[in-house]
Design a protein around this motif. Sequence first.
Motif, PDB file in Angstrom:
ATOM      1  N   ILE A 146       0.836  -1.205   0.000  1.00 29.49           N
ATOM      2  CA  ILE A 146       0.000   0.000   0.000  1.00 29.49           C
ATOM      3  C   ILE A 146       0.871   1.255   0.000  1.00 29.49           C
ATOM      4  CG2 ILE A 146      -1.707   1.318   1.295  1.00 29.49           C
ATOM      5  CD1 ILE A 146      -2.890  -1.167   0.066  1.00 29.49           C
ATOM      6  N   ARG A 147       1.928   1.239   0.791  1.00 32.76           N
ATOM      7  CA  ARG A 147       2.816   2.403   0.897  1.00 32.76           C
ATOM      8  C   ARG A 147       3.390   2.775  -0.475  1.00 32.76           C
ATOM      9  NH1 ARG A 147       5.729   0.451   4.894  1.00 32.76           N
ATOM     10  NH2 ARG A 147       7.560  -0.099   3.657  1.00 32.76           N
ATOM     11  N   LYS A 148       3.786   1.772  -1.231  1.00 29.28           N
ATOM     12  CA  LYS A 148       4.358   2.029  -2.555  1.00 29.28           C
ATOM     13  C   LYS A 148       3.311   2.639  -3.489  1.00 29.28           C
ATOM     14  CE  LYS A 148       6.634  -0.214  -6.481  1.00 29.28           C
ATOM     15  NZ  LYS A 148       7.113  -1.506  -7.057  1.00 29.28           N
ATOM     16  N   LEU A 149       2.068   2.141  -3.431  1.00 28.71           N
ATOM     17  CA  LEU A 149       1.009   2.688  -4.284  1.00 28.71           C
ATOM     18  C   LEU A 149       0.747   4.159  -3.968  1.00 28.71           C
ATOM     19  CD1 LEU A 149      -1.626  -0.204  -4.355  1.00 28.71           C
ATOM     20  CD2 LEU A 149       0.076   0.375  -6.086  1.00 28.71           C
ATOM     21  N   ILE A 150       0.680   4.484  -2.669  1.00 25.18           N
ATOM     22  CA  ILE A 150       0.430   5.875  -2.272  1.00 25.18           C
ATOM     23  C   ILE A 150       1.599   6.757  -2.688  1.00 25.18           C
ATOM     24  CG2 ILE A 150       0.052   7.420  -0.313  1.00 25.18           C
ATOM     25  CD1 ILE A 150      -1.207   5.045   1.166  1.00 25.18           C
ATOM     26  N   GLU A 151       2.812   6.303  -2.417  1.00 26.18           N
ATOM     27  CA  GLU A 151       4.000   7.078  -2.798  1.00 26.18           C
ATOM     28  C   GLU A 151       4.032   7.344  -4.301  1.00 26.18           C
ATOM     29  OE1 GLU A 151       7.953   6.223  -1.088  1.00 26.18           O
ATOM     30  OE2 GLU A 151       6.949   4.567  -0.072  1.00 26.18           O
ATOM     31  N   THR A 152       3.782   6.309  -5.096  1.00 23.91           N
ATOM     32  CA  THR A 152       3.842   6.453  -6.552  1.00 23.91           C
ATOM     33  C   THR A 152       2.812   7.459  -7.043  1.00 23.91           C
ATOM     34  OG1 THR A 152       4.629   4.187  -6.821  1.00 23.91           O
ATOM     35  CG2 THR A 152       3.626   5.221  -8.745  1.00 23.91           C
ATOM     36  N   THR A 153       1.603   7.389  -6.517  1.00 24.55           N
ATOM     37  CA  THR A 153       0.539   8.313  -6.927  1.00 24.55           C
ATOM     38  C   THR A 153       0.909   9.748  -6.599  1.00 24.55           C
ATOM     39  OG1 THR A 153      -1.178   6.625  -6.686  1.00 24.55           O
ATOM     40  CG2 THR A 153      -1.880   8.931  -6.563  1.00 24.55           C
ATOM     41  N   LEU A 154       1.387   9.990  -5.388  1.00 27.76           N
ATOM     42  CA  LEU A 154       1.700  11.359  -4.964  1.00 27.76           C
ATOM     43  C   LEU A 154       2.941  11.892  -5.685  1.00 27.76           C
ATOM     44  CD1 LEU A 154       1.024  10.920  -1.150  1.00 27.76           C
ATOM     45  CD2 LEU A 154      -0.359  12.252  -2.752  1.00 27.76           C
ATOM     46  N   ARG A 155       3.957  11.056  -5.826  1.00 19.95           N
ATOM     47  CA  ARG A 155       5.188  11.509  -6.496  1.00 19.95           C
ATOM     48  C   ARG A 155       4.932  11.805  -7.974  1.00 19.95           C
ATOM     49  NH1 ARG A 155       8.770   7.575  -3.283  1.00 19.95           N
ATOM     50  NH2 ARG A 155       9.809   8.950  -1.794  1.00 19.95           N
ATOM     51  N   THR A 156       4.110  10.986  -8.621  1.00 23.51           N
ATOM     52  CA  THR A 156       3.811  11.199 -10.033  1.00 23.51           C
ATOM     53  C   THR A 156       3.111  12.533 -10.250  1.00 23.51           C
ATOM     54  OG1 THR A 156       3.634   8.804 -10.375  1.00 23.51           O
ATOM     55  CG2 THR A 156       2.668  10.230 -12.059  1.00 23.51           C
ATOM     56  N   SER A 157       2.312  12.956  -9.285  1.00 18.86           N
ATOM     57  CA  SER A 157       1.620  14.246  -9.404  1.00 18.86           C
ATOM     58  C   SER A 157       2.543  15.421  -9.087  1.00 18.86           C
ATOM     59  CB  SER A 157       0.410  14.283  -8.465  1.00 18.86           C
ATOM     60  OG  SER A 157       0.812  14.365  -7.109  1.00 18.86           O
ATOM     61  N   GLY A 158       3.725  15.141  -8.488  1.00 22.63           N
ATOM     62  CA  GLY A 158       4.700  16.193  -8.230  1.00 22.63           C
ATOM     63  C   GLY A 158       5.145  16.346  -6.797  1.00 22.63           C
TER      64      GLY A 158
END
Length: 326
Positions: A207-219
């Motif tokens: 779950i942590r990786k999914l949240i990180e990826t979503t937020l980082r991709t947005s900037g």
Amino acid sequence: MSAVTEDKQKILLESGTNELEIIEFQLRKELPGGGEKISHYGINVAKVREVIRVPETTDYPNPQPHLVGVFSLRDNLIPLVDLAGWLGIRTKGEYERKNVIVTDFNRMANGFLVDGVSRIHRISWAEVESPSQFLESGEQDCVVAVVRREDRLIMILDFEKIISDINPELSMEKYDVTEDRKVLIDDRMTAKRQAKTLLVVDDSAFIRKLIETTLRTSGYNVIAAKDGLDAWEILTEFEHVAEDENLPVSDLVSMIITDVEMPRMDGMHLVKRLRASKTYSTIPIMMFSSIMSDDNRQKAMDLGANDTMTKPEIGKLVGKTDEFLL
């Protein structure tokens, strides 16, 4: 042990007491010589609707691996998952001796076939250890925590990961923020987000990786913590740095996004401690959990969270974060 009472489901969220109740269950591994080895596992009571005998099931066409079938319970159609099969454990197929743990979280009901259910333990999250104490990090990410009891270890499983693996159509992994028309990702918005740092707290590496990826991709810049105590130590260090350099702590961390269920210190207790701290009394806090019912949301807000989300709503995460910070 049939229905799990509403009172028991609320144990986890009693005003940030850092306590929970877990149901201990067993899987009986069949050994080559004909014997068996019993392994002990656990699940948070807050995720369990009830424990039942194995019901009559109906085969489902073209099933996912380890899906036994579907059954009807109080007018709901519920998939039955062979938990031992998913874990790669060979057990005897004597269904009349088994139990089914019916779960209810992330707005979904599922049944998990197990060999036996023994008892409920009420414990402090401080007694719940990270699996990294026993295993190399990342090698066994279906275990999110471990509880020591007398002569055995109880492994707390990552049921969100199990469900997403069995039914990928329901997984948060399908969400791609770059394809979300509701989220603006251009040079101006990316630059604004890059000025903000978020602390993401979740014990599930998946779950942590999914949240990180979503937020980082947005900037957004993202720092991760594996549980509430890890987050508390990171934030305490930020407080010292801010004091030494005469900076507002918001220059180091702009917002906290935290799970509820975590070893050592749960999310509710983390929020309670942060709101008692002058430094972090006003920082935006989002609670992102699979057990965020209306009642639990109210408890989180009473403790000082600014907002809550259930984990299937990852598509709303960037928009909600933008509302607080931009």
